[in-house]
Scaffold this active site. Sequence first.
Site, PDB file in Angstrom:
ATOM      1  N   GLU A 258       0.884  -1.167   0.000  1.00 10.98           N
ATOM      2  CA  GLU A 258       0.000   0.000   0.000  1.00 10.98           C
ATOM      3  C   GLU A 258       0.916   1.209   0.000  1.00 10.98           C
ATOM      4  OE1 GLU A 258      -3.228  -0.187  -0.204  1.00 10.98           O
ATOM      5  OE2 GLU A 258      -3.467  -2.323   0.118  1.00 10.98           O
ATOM      6  N   CYS A 297      -3.274   8.460   3.379  1.00  6.93           N
ATOM      7  CA  CYS A 297      -2.897   7.981   2.048  1.00  6.93           C
ATOM      8  C   CYS A 297      -4.049   8.180   1.062  1.00  6.93           C
ATOM      9  CB  CYS A 297      -2.522   6.516   2.115  1.00  6.93           C
ATOM     10  SG  CYS A 297      -3.777   5.536   2.949  1.00  6.93           S
TER      11      CYS A 297
HETATM   12  P1  NAP Z   1       8.209   4.920   4.723  1.00  7.73           P
HETATM   13  O1  NAP Z   1       9.292   5.856   5.050  1.00  7.73           O
HETATM   14  O2  NAP Z   1       8.301   4.140   3.475  1.00  7.73           O
HETATM   15  O3  NAP Z   1       8.104   3.953   5.991  1.00  7.73           O
HETATM   16  C1  NAP Z   1       7.144   2.957   6.077  1.00  7.73           C
HETATM   17  C2  NAP Z   1       7.635   1.837   6.943  1.00  7.73           C
HETATM   18  O4  NAP Z   1       8.734   1.169   6.296  1.00  7.73           O
HETATM   19  C3  NAP Z   1       8.165   2.286   8.306  1.00  7.73           C
HETATM   20  O5  NAP Z   1       7.808   1.328   9.271  1.00  7.73           O
HETATM   21  C4  NAP Z   1       9.665   2.303   8.087  1.00  7.73           C
HETATM   22  O6  NAP Z   1      10.389   2.176   9.280  1.00  7.73           O
HETATM   23  C5  NAP Z   1       9.833   1.096   7.203  1.00  7.73           C
HETATM   24  N1  NAP Z   1      11.058   1.067   6.405  1.00  7.73           N
HETATM   25  C6  NAP Z   1      11.820   2.114   5.994  1.00  7.73           C
HETATM   26  N2  NAP Z   1      12.842   1.661   5.238  1.00  7.73           N
HETATM   27  C7  NAP Z   1      12.717   0.312   5.179  1.00  7.73           C
HETATM   28  C8  NAP Z   1      13.473  -0.720   4.548  1.00  7.73           C
HETATM   29  N3  NAP Z   1      14.551  -0.457   3.825  1.00  7.73           N
HETATM   30  N4  NAP Z   1      13.069  -1.993   4.704  1.00  7.73           N
HETATM   31  C9  NAP Z   1      11.950  -2.289   5.425  1.00  7.73           C
HETATM   32  N5  NAP Z   1      11.218  -1.351   6.039  1.00  7.73           N
HETATM   33  C10 NAP Z   1      11.579  -0.070   5.912  1.00  7.73           C
HETATM   34  O7  NAP Z   1       6.797   5.634   4.686  1.00  7.73           O
HETATM   35  P2  NAP Z   1       6.206   6.684   5.723  1.00  7.73           P
HETATM   36  O8  NAP Z   1       6.911   7.952   5.489  1.00  7.73           O
HETATM   37  O9  NAP Z   1       6.165   6.102   7.096  1.00  7.73           O
HETATM   38  O10 NAP Z   1       4.698   6.768   5.261  1.00  7.73           O
HETATM   39  C11 NAP Z   1       4.191   7.760   4.407  1.00  7.73           C
HETATM   40  C12 NAP Z   1       3.807   7.157   3.092  1.00  7.73           C
HETATM   41  O11 NAP Z   1       2.959   6.059   3.307  1.00  7.73           O
HETATM   42  C13 NAP Z   1       3.037   8.116   2.189  1.00  7.73           C
HETATM   43  O12 NAP Z   1       3.583   8.090   0.917  1.00  7.73           O
HETATM   44  C14 NAP Z   1       1.638   7.529   2.174  1.00  7.73           C
HETATM   45  O13 NAP Z   1       0.928   7.775   0.981  1.00  7.73           O
HETATM   46  C15 NAP Z   1       1.878   6.093   2.384  1.00  7.73           C
HETATM   47  N6  NAP Z   1       0.721   5.470   3.004  1.00  7.73           N
HETATM   48  C16 NAP Z   1      -0.020   4.623   2.247  1.00  7.73           C
HETATM   49  C17 NAP Z   1      -1.116   4.005   2.797  1.00  7.73           C
HETATM   50  C18 NAP Z   1      -1.953   3.056   1.998  1.00  7.73           C
HETATM   51  O14 NAP Z   1      -2.753   2.353   2.596  1.00  7.73           O
HETATM   52  N7  NAP Z   1      -1.830   3.005   0.698  1.00  7.73           N
HETATM   53  C19 NAP Z   1      -1.473   4.262   4.121  1.00  7.73           C
HETATM   54  C20 NAP Z   1      -0.694   5.134   4.847  1.00  7.73           C
HETATM   55  C21 NAP Z   1       0.406   5.731   4.268  1.00  7.73           C
HETATM   56  P3  NAP Z   1      10.979   3.470  10.030  1.00  7.73           P
HETATM   57  O15 NAP Z   1       9.817   4.301  10.422  1.00  7.73           O
HETATM   58  O16 NAP Z   1      11.687   2.911  11.192  1.00  7.73           O
HETATM   59  O17 NAP Z   1      11.865   4.153   9.047  1.00  7.73           O
END
Ligand code: NAP
Length: 523
Positions: A258, A297
């Site tokens: 997602e 999101c």
């Molecule tokens: P993110 O930086 O990609 O982080 C998401 C998760 O992935 C966090 O738990 C993060 O941990 C972890 N992570 C980071 N690098 C990783 C790696 N190399 N391997 C495995 N896990 C890793 O995203 P975010 O900034 O938290 O979230 C915002 C984004 O999420 C927005 O773009 C939004 O549109 C999207 N979103 C989508 C939905 C949906 O249902 N489609 C819902 C909510 C949000 P850490 O926090 O420890 O870095």
Amino acid sequence: MNAPLLPNFFAGSWQHGSGEGTPLFDPVLGTELARVSSAGIDLAEGFAFAREHGGPALRALSYGQRAALLAKIVEVLQAHRDSYYEIATANSGTVAKDSGVDIDGALFTLGYYAKQGAALGEATLLLDGERIRMGKDPAFQTQHIQVPTPGVALFINAFNFPSWGLWEKAAPALLSGVPVIVKPATATAWLTQRMVKDVVDAGVLPVGALSVICGSSAGLMDALQAFDVVSFTGSAETGQVIRSHRAVTALSVRCNIEADSLNSALLAPSATADSEAFQLLVAEVAREMTVKSGQKCTAIRRVFVPRALYKAAALAIGARLSQTLVGNPRNASVRMGALVSQAQKASVLAGLAQLKTEATVLFDGHSAPLVDADASSACVAPVLLGTESPMTAQLLHAVEVFGPVCTLMPYDHIDEAYAMIRRGEGSLVCSVYSEDPAFTAQASVQLASSHGRVHAISPDVAALHSGHGNVMPMSLHGGPGRAGGGEELGGLRALNFYHRRSAIQGSSLALDALAAQGTRWPL
Ligand code: NAP
């Protein structure tokens, strides 16, 4: 002095990671709230424990019995609900109403799956479709069945829904009989950790059915094995890392993504400035921009209106936004709290600057002072952008600003609007505002292939609809293309991800014995 390190519940016990850990902050006051660390935790041991203890204990139960466990989880969480609101205020900077989207949204979703799961009764497997004859003689037939996967479900979650993000995934996983390991986003891990703690302390689930690991994600994907599944919510960039990991490419670990999304709202060509469809669009755009400070999101990022209504829409949306007081969520007059962190504030401001290279500012809430918060807080006021030349814009259709920012765009012909909406390259949701059912039906068909959900609003459902950005458990959540290509929820459809389908070819007698353990699927 450092704030306390939150323990992880892993391999059936509470374990502290090593080192000082990563601090979690109050985005309004800047104070340190807690620390998290997964350093030094034996990941292989924790995953094996969940597979060997949590999974078998869950699968020894029927769907109906597991559904009853979900109902018990709801009771436990209800009992601690006030403390979750306190954590959300402090760590997510949200006003109570926005915290409710996350917290009460989770309770509602769990309750929904408890009820739906109860209808599956004492079955332990799903009979997928009817039996099919393999030849002339009916004695030899095929029955497709679905059985829970014998691995673990790893959830890597985003910062914006520490509560709902856990439970909307855990409800169908646990109902399926698959143990859960959740890794919340670091910035807001506290609420997820606390909820897991309350459920673990209450002894509702078999040990190993629910684990939480906070802090770095390093090594989590390496711990996955062939029958595990991973469900990721977050940015498109991290989604690519997950999708290209060896666990997915070589071991066929099933993967649901997602990711981000440039969701749209569309006003029908026949609308006028005094039509109800126009008013409904205006109200929803202003709401979507400000709920959770636009950190959803599913939030509306692009608004498409007939060219004749561009200026009227800008004025009407701006007028609504001007009523949104921004600041410290502890002040009762505040309608919109902070972004979740300084990092998100920097990211939103940078994204806004990018969009401004192609758009003008139609409304800027920054002219009003923040309430009980200073400029160094992570508060960002709503900004409505607009362009009269959307067909030539690039960034406006490509950059997701994860905050209270949205762009208004006019269209000259409905096909132009559809084409621009599709330039989001696959989105979670598009809402359509019209008083003409025939147009709504036509638009829905046009938009369905590029959206996981089409939210079609007309005056007769004005007081009934669930909201553009609200994800309801009975409807599909997810979207094609850029949105990640994933599917979540959609009622009991969500169970598909946690099950394996197999075609059993055998005698009718054997298939009769099999059928005695199962229930018809889909219901
Ligand atoms: P993110 O930086 O990609 O982080 C998401 C998760 O992935 C966090 O738990 C993060 O941990 C972890 N992570 C980071 N690098 C990783 C790696 N190399 N391997 C495995 N896990 C890793 O995203 P975010 O900034 O938290 O979230 C915002 C984004 O999420 C927005 O773009 C939004 O549109 C999207 N979103 C989508 C939905 C949906 O249902 N489609 C819902 C909510 C949000 P850490 O926090 O420890 O870095």
